[in-house]
Design a protein around this motif. Sequence first.
Motif, mmCIF file in Angstrom:
data_model
loop_
_atom_site.group_PDB
_atom_site.id
_atom_site.type_symbol
_atom_site.label_atom_id
_atom_site.label_comp_id
_atom_site.label_asym_id
_atom_site.label_seq_id
_atom_site.Cartn_x
_atom_site.Cartn_y
_atom_site.Cartn_z
ATOM 1 N N VAL A 1 1.059 -1.047 0.101
ATOM 2 C CA VAL A 1 -0.173 0.141 -0.042
ATOM 3 C C VAL A 1 0.787 1.215 -0.065
ATOM 4 O O VAL A 1 1.519 1.542 1.019
ATOM 5 C CB VAL A 1 -1.087 -0.176 1.214
ATOM 6 N N ILE A 2 0.861 2.134 -1.187
ATOM 7 C CA ILE A 2 1.635 3.096 -1.438
ATOM 8 C C ILE A 2 1.372 4.424 -1.146
ATOM 9 O O ILE A 2 0.333 4.871 -1.762
ATOM 10 C CB ILE A 2 2.247 2.940 -2.850
ATOM 11 N N ASP A 3 1.867 5.061 -0.172
ATOM 12 C CA ASP A 3 1.558 6.454 0.378
ATOM 13 C C ASP A 3 0.110 6.918 0.511
ATOM 14 O O ASP A 3 -0.220 7.790 -0.019
ATOM 15 C CB ASP A 3 2.256 7.130 -1.012
ATOM 16 N N MET A 4 -0.877 6.093 0.970
ATOM 17 C CA MET A 4 -2.089 6.427 1.039
ATOM 18 C C MET A 4 -2.370 7.253 2.445
ATOM 19 O O MET A 4 -2.954 6.694 3.339
ATOM 20 C CB MET A 4 -2.919 5.138 0.992
ATOM 21 N N ALA B 1 -8.616 -0.064 -2.352
ATOM 22 C CA ALA B 1 -7.449 -0.614 -1.390
ATOM 23 C C ALA B 1 -7.727 -1.273 -0.301
ATOM 24 O O ALA B 1 -7.228 -2.331 0.123
ATOM 25 C CB ALA B 1 -6.510 0.566 -1.618
ATOM 26 N N TYR C 1 3.240 -1.284 4.127
ATOM 27 C CA TYR C 1 2.747 0.112 3.665
ATOM 28 C C TYR C 1 4.051 0.967 3.522
ATOM 29 O O TYR C 1 5.050 0.438 4.021
ATOM 30 C CB TYR C 1 1.923 0.712 4.942
ATOM 31 N N ARG D 1 5.169 5.252 3.598
ATOM 32 C CA ARG D 1 4.593 6.714 3.737
ATOM 33 C C ARG D 1 5.852 7.366 3.582
ATOM 34 O O ARG D 1 7.363 7.049 3.577
ATOM 35 C CB ARG D 1 4.213 6.853 5.275
ATOM 36 N N ILE E 1 -1.112 7.845 7.427
ATOM 37 C CA ILE E 1 -1.843 7.190 6.680
ATOM 38 C C ILE E 1 -3.164 7.149 7.017
ATOM 39 O O ILE E 1 -3.710 7.265 7.995
ATOM 40 C CB ILE E 1 -1.375 5.546 6.715
ATOM 41 N N CYS F 1 -0.882 -1.162 -4.572
ATOM 42 C CA CYS F 1 -2.265 -0.275 -4.451
ATOM 43 C C CYS F 1 -1.529 0.922 -3.952
ATOM 44 O O CYS F 1 -0.495 1.313 -3.383
ATOM 45 C CB CYS F 1 -3.144 -0.487 -3.366
ATOM 46 N N GLY F 2 -2.337 2.205 -4.304
ATOM 47 C CA GLY F 2 -1.591 3.458 -3.797
ATOM 48 C C GLY F 2 -1.665 4.738 -4.879
ATOM 49 O O GLY F 2 -2.200 4.655 -5.861
#
Length: 208
Positions: free
Chosen positions: A27-30, A52, A68, A70, A104, A145-146
């Motif tokens: 999970v990229i930078d959500m 996501a 994840y 961030r 996040i 995702c992200g």
Amino acid sequence: MNDLSDDYAGAGFGRPLEWGTAPAVLVIDMVRAYFEPDAELYMGNRDCLDSAVRVVDAARARGVPVIYTRVEYGPGGIDGGLFFKKVGALKHFVRGSGSTLGEIMPEIAPRDDELVIVKQYASAFFGTSLSATLASGRIDTLVLCGVSTSGCVRATAVDAISYGYLPVVVREAVGDRDPRPHEANLFDIAAKYGEVWSEESVLQRLAS
């Protein structure tokens, strides 16, 4: 688009790569910066976040690891180099700035047993322990995702295949501030660097 797809296929691009036996979801930078309407980096929609969340829930239900990322910088963006200077809005990710935009989103917040990787550049691999973590876990497929599709998602997909991991981008679970770079980069990733799957297909695969 059909002519373009035919041209790429005729040149040998876009050959399918098989999903492996040990996936993980990345999970990229959500973070709040992309989803809060008053934020400088606000993208204008949250559909990718909702998608996501469904992917993460499916992964957790099957015991698939979720990782994840961030972004965070030291004082003055000292560890952000030219990238920090190029993109002015990155100032919101400086540690101690008082901004909450690097947090996040609560809808998809990591559990206590899930890894959060802090990065300074676009790719989740650059300058981080991600590759070593995946290798130690025998991961071979990375479900992405992200945000944003044209930035951190693309950069991560390119590095993933370079390190020997199959990147599978979930079409509905990635987003950008404009549909033009979003669609162009999905097309290019599918042609050269990995797979672009629908959310439905990914959920079915995770369930199996």
